[in-house]
Design a protein around this motif. Structure first.
Motif, PDB file in Angstrom:
ATOM      1  N   VAL A  99       0.853  -1.182   0.000  1.00 47.79           N
ATOM      2  CA  VAL A  99       0.000   0.000   0.000  1.00 47.79           C
ATOM      3  C   VAL A  99       0.887   1.230   0.000  1.00 47.79           C
ATOM      4  CG1 VAL A  99      -1.771   1.301   1.238  1.00 47.79           C
ATOM      5  CG2 VAL A  99      -1.820  -1.199   1.269  1.00 47.79           C
ATOM      6  N   ILE A 100       0.604   2.153  -0.928  1.00 47.17           N
ATOM      7  CA  ILE A 100       1.304   3.431  -1.000  1.00 47.17           C
ATOM      8  C   ILE A 100       0.262   4.516  -0.772  1.00 47.17           C
ATOM      9  CG2 ILE A 100       2.707   4.959  -2.433  1.00 47.17           C
ATOM     10  CD1 ILE A 100       3.467   2.386  -4.065  1.00 47.17           C
ATOM     11  N   THR A 101       0.387   5.204   0.349  1.00 43.99           N
ATOM     12  CA  THR A 101      -0.588   6.249   0.648  1.00 43.99           C
ATOM     13  C   THR A 101      -0.222   7.541  -0.059  1.00 43.99           C
ATOM     14  OG1 THR A 101       0.604   6.894   2.651  1.00 43.99           O
ATOM     15  CG2 THR A 101      -1.189   5.289   2.910  1.00 43.99           C
ATOM     16  N   GLY A 102      -1.227   8.346  -0.299  1.00 39.80           N
ATOM     17  CA  GLY A 102      -1.028   9.667  -0.881  1.00 39.80           C
ATOM     18  C   GLY A 102      -0.955  10.705   0.224  1.00 39.80           C
ATOM     19  N   THR A 103      -1.515  11.862  -0.047  1.00 37.34           N
ATOM     20  CA  THR A 103      -1.455  12.957   0.925  1.00 37.34           C
ATOM     21  C   THR A 103      -2.385  12.752   2.113  1.00 37.34           C
ATOM     22  OG1 THR A 103      -3.101  14.184  -0.355  1.00 37.34           O
ATOM     23  CG2 THR A 103      -0.769  14.650  -0.816  1.00 37.34           C
ATOM     24  N   THR A 104      -3.218  11.715   2.049  1.00 38.79           N
ATOM     25  CA  THR A 104      -4.156  11.428   3.132  1.00 38.79           C
ATOM     26  C   THR A 104      -3.803  10.100   3.784  1.00 38.79           C
ATOM     27  OG1 THR A 104      -5.911  12.570   1.917  1.00 38.79           O
ATOM     28  CG2 THR A 104      -6.592  11.109   3.710  1.00 38.79           C
ATOM     29  N   GLY A 105      -3.591  10.110   5.081  1.00 41.60           N
ATOM     30  CA  GLY A 105      -3.425   8.873   5.832  1.00 41.60           C
ATOM     31  C   GLY A 105      -4.790   8.249   6.065  1.00 41.60           C
ATOM     32  N   GLY A 106      -4.825   7.160   6.769  1.00 38.78           N
ATOM     33  CA  GLY A 106      -6.090   6.500   7.062  1.00 38.78           C
ATOM     34  C   GLY A 106      -5.843   5.081   7.524  1.00 38.78           C
ATOM     35  N   VAL A 107      -6.806   4.215   7.295  1.00 33.55           N
ATOM     36  CA  VAL A 107      -6.757   2.861   7.844  1.00 33.55           C
ATOM     37  C   VAL A 107      -6.781   1.818   6.739  1.00 33.55           C
ATOM     38  CG1 VAL A 107      -8.017   1.198   9.277  1.00 33.55           C
ATOM     39  CG2 VAL A 107      -7.844   3.574   9.989  1.00 33.55           C
ATOM     40  N   LEU A 108      -5.903   0.826   6.856  1.00 31.46           N
ATOM     41  CA  LEU A 108      -6.026  -0.401   6.074  1.00 31.46           C
ATOM     42  C   LEU A 108      -6.852  -1.346   6.931  1.00 31.46           C
ATOM     43  CD1 LEU A 108      -4.066  -2.469   3.815  1.00 31.46           C
ATOM     44  CD2 LEU A 108      -4.438  -3.526   6.024  1.00 31.46           C
ATOM     45  N   GLN A 109      -7.912  -1.911   6.361  1.00 36.19           N
ATOM     46  CA  GLN A 109      -8.823  -2.801   7.083  1.00 36.19           C
ATOM     47  C   GLN A 109      -9.039  -4.063   6.262  1.00 36.19           C
ATOM     48  OE1 GLN A 109     -10.992  -2.506  10.183  1.00 36.19           O
ATOM     49  NE2 GLN A 109     -10.901  -4.654   9.580  1.00 36.19           N
ATOM     50  N   ILE A 110      -8.802  -5.219   6.848  1.00 38.49           N
ATOM     51  CA  ILE A 110      -9.101  -6.485   6.178  1.00 38.49           C
ATOM     52  C   ILE A 110     -10.607  -6.713   6.255  1.00 38.49           C
ATOM     53  CG2 ILE A 110      -8.679  -8.975   6.122  1.00 38.49           C
ATOM     54  CD1 ILE A 110      -6.225  -7.163   5.441  1.00 38.49           C
ATOM     55  N   ARG A 111     -11.192  -7.160   5.125  1.00 40.42           N
ATOM     56  CA  ARG A 111     -12.647  -7.363   5.028  1.00 40.42           C
ATOM     57  C   ARG A 111     -12.928  -8.731   4.434  1.00 40.42           C
ATOM     58  NH1 ARG A 111     -15.811  -2.757   2.552  1.00 40.42           N
ATOM     59  NH2 ARG A 111     -17.138  -3.102   4.338  1.00 40.42           N
ATOM     60  N   PHE A 112     -14.146  -9.227   4.645  1.00 39.41           N
ATOM     61  CA  PHE A 112     -14.521 -10.532   4.106  1.00 39.41           C
ATOM     62  C   PHE A 112     -16.022 -10.623   3.911  1.00 39.41           C
ATOM     63  CE2 PHE A 112     -15.755 -11.211   8.366  1.00 39.41           C
ATOM     64  CZ  PHE A 112     -16.457 -12.403   8.487  1.00 39.41           C
ATOM     65  N   ALA A 113     -16.404 -11.617   3.117  1.00 40.72           N
ATOM     66  CA  ALA A 113     -17.822 -11.914   2.898  1.00 40.72           C
ATOM     67  C   ALA A 113     -17.962 -13.405   2.623  1.00 40.72           C
ATOM     68  CB  ALA A 113     -18.372 -11.117   1.715  1.00 40.72           C
ATOM     69  N   SER A 114     -19.151 -13.912   2.867  1.00 39.78           N
ATOM     70  CA  SER A 114     -19.474 -15.272   2.447  1.00 39.78           C
ATOM     71  C   SER A 114     -19.703 -15.263   0.944  1.00 39.78           C
ATOM     72  CB  SER A 114     -20.733 -15.760   3.166  1.00 39.78           C
ATOM     73  OG  SER A 114     -21.105 -17.038   2.700  1.00 39.78           O
ATOM     74  N   GLU A 115     -19.426 -16.369   0.300  1.00 43.80           N
ATOM     75  CA  GLU A 115     -19.702 -16.477  -1.130  1.00 43.80           C
ATOM     76  C   GLU A 115     -21.190 -16.691  -1.366  1.00 43.80           C
ATOM     77  OE1 GLU A 115     -19.527 -19.573  -4.741  1.00 43.80           O
ATOM     78  OE2 GLU A 115     -19.193 -20.190  -2.680  1.00 43.80           O
ATOM     79  N   VAL A 116     -21.895 -17.239  -0.363  1.00 44.37           N
ATOM     80  CA  VAL A 116     -23.302 -17.612  -0.487  1.00 44.37           C
ATOM     81  C   VAL A 116     -24.114 -16.890   0.590  1.00 44.37           C
ATOM     82  CG1 VAL A 116     -24.943 -19.538  -0.377  1.00 44.37           C
ATOM     83  CG2 VAL A 116     -22.663 -19.886  -1.373  1.00 44.37           C
ATOM     84  N   ALA A 117     -25.140 -16.161   0.188  1.00 47.06           N
ATOM     85  CA  ALA A 117     -26.007 -15.500   1.158  1.00 47.06           C
ATOM     86  C   ALA A 117     -26.651 -16.534   2.080  1.00 47.06           C
ATOM     87  CB  ALA A 117     -27.078 -14.697   0.436  1.00 47.06           C
ATOM     88  N   ALA A 118     -26.766 -16.200   3.351  1.00 47.24           N
ATOM     89  CA  ALA A 118     -27.391 -17.034   4.386  1.00 47.24           C
ATOM     90  C   ALA A 118     -26.573 -18.276   4.730  1.00 47.24           C
ATOM     91  CB  ALA A 118     -28.821 -17.407   4.014  1.00 47.24           C
ATOM     92  N   SER A 119     -25.272 -18.270   4.409  1.00 51.32           N
ATOM     93  CA  SER A 119     -24.371 -19.356   4.792  1.00 51.32           C
ATOM     94  C   SER A 119     -23.125 -18.728   5.415  1.00 51.32           C
ATOM     95  CB  SER A 119     -24.008 -20.213   3.578  1.00 51.32           C
ATOM     96  OG  SER A 119     -23.234 -21.327   3.976  1.00 51.32           O
ATOM     97  N   ASN A 120     -22.798 -19.136   6.626  1.00 51.15           N
ATOM     98  CA  ASN A 120     -21.737 -18.487   7.389  1.00 51.15           C
ATOM     99  C   ASN A 120     -20.333 -18.680   6.819  1.00 51.15           C
ATOM    100  OD1 ASN A 120     -23.503 -17.531   9.302  1.00 51.15           O
ATOM    101  ND2 ASN A 120     -22.993 -19.053  10.844  1.00 51.15           N
ATOM    102  N   ALA A 121     -19.596 -17.587   6.839  1.00 47.69           N
ATOM    103  CA  ALA A 121     -18.143 -17.597   6.725  1.00 47.69           C
ATOM    104  C   ALA A 121     -17.661 -16.987   8.036  1.00 47.69           C
ATOM    105  CB  ALA A 121     -17.668 -16.777   5.540  1.00 47.69           C
ATOM    106  N   VAL A 122     -16.655 -17.596   8.645  1.00 49.83           N
ATOM    107  CA  VAL A 122     -16.174 -17.151   9.948  1.00 49.83           C
ATOM    108  C   VAL A 122     -14.664 -16.941   9.881  1.00 49.83           C
ATOM    109  CG1 VAL A 122     -15.987 -17.708  12.409  1.00 49.83           C
ATOM    110  CG2 VAL A 122     -17.978 -18.500  11.102  1.00 49.83           C
ATOM    111  N   VAL A 123     -14.217 -15.741  10.227  1.00 49.35           N
ATOM    112  CA  VAL A 123     -12.785 -15.491  10.406  1.00 49.35           C
ATOM    113  C   VAL A 123     -12.494 -15.746  11.878  1.00 49.35           C
ATOM    114  CG1 VAL A 123     -10.934 -13.791  10.356  1.00 49.35           C
ATOM    115  CG2 VAL A 123     -12.593 -13.891   8.489  1.00 49.35           C
TER     116      VAL A 123
END
Length: 135
Positions: A99-123
């Protein structure tokens, strides 16, 4: 543990880092996950500060001998796996990011989703994110 049973991306609590402006970072992410069914995969990605450049490669196993590589050039990009070989089994996905930030700092956040609606994915607890500030 963080659970998501939707196809909408959600933050992984604890897997984030504040980034300074005008800086370059290298990240290594290790994400232990489970899905509720063999027909349910997981999507892993990241957000970055506005104006930042990001390149990432997520390697997510679909069995003990196969994996899906998702190469990303943008925040919240990438595709989900199409399932796993064993439901509710701990599986390790890895991510390498720059990651190369520009003039604005901020947050890197890891995100996730299930591939199938109504079926759990758990980190799972114990997943981690290691960062090195390059410049």
């Amino acid at each position: 543990d963080v659970t998501n049973s939707t196809v909408t991306l959600a933050d992984v609590a604890g897997l984030f880092l504040a980034l300074a402006a005008n800086s370059t970072y290298a990240f290594e992410a290790k994400v232990m996950f489970q899905t509720a069914a063999t027909t349910t995969g997981i999507r892993l990605t990241q957000t970055v500060p506005t104006g930042a450049t990001v390149v990432a490669q997520w390697n997510t196993p679909t069995s003990l001998t196969a994996n899906t590589a998702a190469n990303q050039r943008a925040a919240d990009a990438g595709a989900a796996t199409t399932g796993v070989d064993t439901a509710n089994a701990n599986t390790l996905a890895t991510g390498a990011l720059i990651v190369i930030t520009g003039t604005t700092g901020g947050v890197l956040q890891i995100r996730f989703a299930s591939e199938v609606a109504a079926s759990n994915a758990v980190v799972k607890a114990g997943s981690n994110l290691v960062a090195t500030k390059i410049l």
